[in-house]
Design a protein around this motif. Structure first.
Motif, PDB file in Angstrom:
ATOM      1  N   MET A  81      47.974  49.918  36.667  1.00 55.07           N
ATOM      2  CA  MET A  81      47.932  49.863  38.138  1.00 55.07           C
ATOM      3  C   MET A  81      46.485  50.029  38.582  1.00 55.07           C
ATOM      4  SD  MET A  81      50.233  50.184  40.890  1.00 55.07           S
ATOM      5  CE  MET A  81      49.641  50.112  42.569  1.00 55.07           C
ATOM      6  N   VAL A  82      46.052  49.135  39.467  1.00 56.36           N
ATOM      7  CA  VAL A  82      44.691  49.211  40.008  1.00 56.36           C
ATOM      8  C   VAL A  82      44.792  49.282  41.523  1.00 56.36           C
ATOM      9  CG1 VAL A  82      42.480  48.007  40.236  1.00 56.36           C
ATOM     10  CG2 VAL A  82      43.705  47.971  38.045  1.00 56.36           C
ATOM     11  N   LYS A 115      36.308  53.566  20.624  1.00 53.72           N
ATOM     12  CA  LYS A 115      36.073  52.219  20.109  1.00 53.72           C
ATOM     13  C   LYS A 115      36.731  51.181  21.023  1.00 53.72           C
ATOM     14  CE  LYS A 115      36.296  49.669  15.766  1.00 53.72           C
ATOM     15  NZ  LYS A 115      37.560  49.020  15.335  1.00 53.72           N
ATOM     16  N   ARG A 116      37.975  51.474  21.381  1.00 49.28           N
ATOM     17  CA  ARG A 116      38.718  50.573  22.272  1.00 49.28           C
ATOM     18  C   ARG A 116      38.060  50.536  23.657  1.00 49.28           C
ATOM     19  NH1 ARG A 116      41.817  46.633  23.733  1.00 49.28           N
ATOM     20  NH2 ARG A 116      43.679  47.091  24.949  1.00 49.28           N
ATOM     21  N   ALA A 117      37.609  51.686  24.140  1.00 51.80           N
ATOM     22  CA  ALA A 117      36.939  51.737  25.451  1.00 51.80           C
ATOM     23  C   ALA A 117      35.707  50.843  25.435  1.00 51.80           C
ATOM     24  CB  ALA A 117      36.559  53.175  25.803  1.00 51.80           C
ATOM     25  N   ASN A 118      34.949  50.882  24.348  1.00 48.11           N
ATOM     26  CA  ASN A 118      33.747  50.051  24.257  1.00 48.11           C
ATOM     27  C   ASN A 118      34.097  48.567  24.324  1.00 48.11           C
ATOM     28  OD1 ASN A 118      31.951  52.170  24.177  1.00 48.11           O
ATOM     29  ND2 ASN A 118      32.022  52.351  21.940  1.00 48.11           N
ATOM     30  N   THR A 119      35.155  48.191  23.618  1.00 47.55           N
ATOM     31  CA  THR A 119      35.597  46.793  23.654  1.00 47.55           C
ATOM     32  C   THR A 119      35.976  46.387  25.079  1.00 47.55           C
ATOM     33  OG1 THR A 119      36.481  47.069  21.432  1.00 47.55           O
ATOM     34  CG2 THR A 119      37.277  45.160  22.673  1.00 47.55           C
ATOM     35  N   LEU A 120      36.713  47.266  25.757  1.00 45.91           N
ATOM     36  CA  LEU A 120      37.162  46.950  27.123  1.00 45.91           C
ATOM     37  C   LEU A 120      35.992  46.924  28.095  1.00 45.91           C
ATOM     38  CD1 LEU A 120      40.452  49.032  27.113  1.00 45.91           C
ATOM     39  CD2 LEU A 120      40.259  46.536  27.227  1.00 45.91           C
ATOM     40  N   ALA A 146      37.938  50.834  36.507  1.00 47.06           N
ATOM     41  CA  ALA A 146      39.355  51.142  36.762  1.00 47.06           C
ATOM     42  C   ALA A 146      40.261  50.122  36.057  1.00 47.06           C
ATOM     43  CB  ALA A 146      39.633  51.170  38.259  1.00 47.06           C
ATOM     44  N   ILE A 147      39.826  48.870  36.030  1.00 45.05           N
ATOM     45  CA  ILE A 147      40.603  47.840  35.325  1.00 45.05           C
ATOM     46  C   ILE A 147      40.590  48.121  33.821  1.00 45.05           C
ATOM     47  CG2 ILE A 147      40.701  45.373  34.747  1.00 45.05           C
ATOM     48  CD1 ILE A 147      39.608  44.821  37.619  1.00 45.05           C
ATOM     49  N   ALA A 148      39.415  48.466  33.292  1.00 42.49           N
ATOM     50  CA  ALA A 148      39.322  48.797  31.860  1.00 42.49           C
ATOM     51  C   ALA A 148      40.206  50.002  31.532  1.00 42.49           C
ATOM     52  CB  ALA A 148      37.869  49.082  31.482  1.00 42.49           C
ATOM     53  N   ARG A 149      40.210  50.974  32.429  1.00 43.63           N
ATOM     54  CA  ARG A 149      41.031  52.172  32.191  1.00 43.63           C
ATOM     55  C   ARG A 149      42.512  51.799  32.136  1.00 43.63           C
ATOM     56  NH1 ARG A 149      41.064  57.118  36.401  1.00 43.63           N
ATOM     57  NH2 ARG A 149      41.856  55.412  37.704  1.00 43.63           N
ATOM     58  N   ALA A 150      42.943  50.935  33.028  1.00 41.34           N
ATOM     59  CA  ALA A 150      44.348  50.516  33.009  1.00 41.34           C
ATOM     60  C   ALA A 150      44.659  49.744  31.717  1.00 41.34           C
ATOM     61  CB  ALA A 150      44.660  49.663  34.237  1.00 41.34           C
ATOM     62  N   MET A 158      50.021  44.052  34.673  1.00 43.59           N
ATOM     63  CA  MET A 158      49.047  44.747  35.527  1.00 43.59           C
ATOM     64  C   MET A 158      49.405  44.505  36.988  1.00 43.59           C
ATOM     65  SD  MET A 158      46.336  46.284  33.901  1.00 43.59           S
ATOM     66  CE  MET A 158      44.821  45.991  34.812  1.00 43.59           C
ATOM     67  N   LEU A 159      49.416  45.584  37.764  1.00 44.74           N
ATOM     68  CA  LEU A 159      49.660  45.487  39.203  1.00 44.74           C
ATOM     69  C   LEU A 159      48.372  45.848  39.929  1.00 44.74           C
ATOM     70  CD1 LEU A 159      53.051  47.482  39.435  1.00 44.74           C
ATOM     71  CD2 LEU A 159      52.689  45.084  38.821  1.00 44.74           C
ATOM     72  N   PHE A 160      47.980  45.007  40.869  1.00 48.07           N
ATOM     73  CA  PHE A 160      46.748  45.245  41.637  1.00 48.07           C
ATOM     74  C   PHE A 160      47.115  45.369  43.114  1.00 48.07           C
ATOM     75  CE2 PHE A 160      43.473  44.186  38.471  1.00 48.07           C
ATOM     76  CZ  PHE A 160      44.223  43.497  37.519  1.00 48.07           C
ATOM     77  N   ASP A 161      46.687  46.465  43.754  1.00 47.19           N
ATOM     78  CA  ASP A 161      46.947  46.647  45.181  1.00 47.19           C
ATOM     79  C   ASP A 161      45.646  46.508  45.959  1.00 47.19           C
ATOM     80  OD1 ASP A 161      47.933  47.192  47.657  1.00 47.19           O
ATOM     81  OD2 ASP A 161      48.599  49.229  47.209  1.00 47.19           O
TER      82      ASP A 161
END
Ligand code: ADP
Ligand code: ADP
Length: 227
Positions: A81-82, A115-120, A146-150, A158-161
């Protein structure tokens, strides 16, 4: 993948959603638009169980959101959710924001999560900002984090508001570009937005809401071809 069947909802005496039905297939991109107060935000909050519904049924990946037996936090963890206002944790760095939930909820090791965070971060064009705090980023940069965190939760959709509504005009495109790339990668997305250029280019379908009702649900081309 997501089915909304005859959903109604009120806040107290105020009817906010009336008999809403729609369905989103795997990999489909649906833009939801309509005037302010028409229920767009409420509809997507109902889809990930942030708001209960009064009538009807919402099924996400085979699980009924409103069933009492449904593990809502678990289901919610599978839907990214973003929000309009990025809602990053202010006291955490970019990397800490992205790794927190995977470490806590998915029991990833810190090394795996980083590692995954770096890729995102690479994917959203923010790899140079891993150690910054949100306050030191522009709105567009915060929204990309925020998108990477989701995405770090490996969501099925993915839901975007209104993800660009709080941004200065020059930052809107950097966020829309990230969302466009995500759509092209096959992510299932529901996007509440007033960005009709994005809808035209990226959406498979456009849902138009007015006064709590879905008054149109059309393939993008038909939506824009109407007189
Ligand atoms: P939109 O996203 O289309 O602007 P919303 O879903 O935010 O519309 O709101 C639809 C209606 O529901 C509005 O009239 C709004 O004031 C009302 N509403 C939204 N959230 C709440 C709430 N928590 N309590 C009471 N009314 C609400
Ligand atoms: P959005 O349309 O993006 O949700 P709003 O300004 O309508 O933005 O709503 C912001 C927050 O306030 C939301 O969490 C919504 O549920 C809540 N809200 C909106 N309208 C009302 C209302 N009339 N009464 C109580 N809460 C409301």
């Amino acid at each position: 993948m997501i089915t909304v069947e005859n959903v109604s909802k009120s806040y107290g005496a105020t009817r906010v959603l009336t008999d809403c039905s729609t369905a989103v297939a795997r990999g489909e991109i649906v833009v939801v638009c309509g005037p302010s107060g028409s229920g767009k935000s409420t509809l997507i909050k109902c889809i990930n169980g942030l708001e209960p519904i009064d009538a009807g049924r919402i099924v996400v990946d085979g699980t009924s959101v409103a069933d009492r037996e449904t593990n809502l936090p678990k289901l919610r963890a599978r839907i990214g959710m973003v929000f309009q206002t990025f809602e990053l944790y202010p006291h955490m760095t970019v990397t800490e924001n992205i790794t927190l939930a995977p470490i806590k909820a998915l029991k990833r090791t810190r090394a795996e999560a980083v590692k995954r965070a770096n890729t995102l971060l690479e994917r959203v064009g923010m790899h140079d900002y891993a150690d910054r705090y949100p306050a030191n980023l522009s709105g567009g940069q915060q929204q990309r984090v925020a998108i990477a965190r989701a995405l770090a939760m490996d969501p099925i959709a993915m839901l975007f508001d209104e993800p660009t509504s709080a941004l200065d005009p020059e930052m809107i495109n950097e966020v829309l570009d990230v969302m466009t790339a995500l759509a092209q990668d096959g992510m299932t997305m529901i996007v509440v937005t007033h960005e009709m250029g994005f809808a035209r280019r990226v959406a498979d379908r456009v849902v138009f809401m007015d006064q709590g009702r879905i008054v149109e649900d059309s393939p993008t081309q038909n939506f824009f071809e109407q007189p």
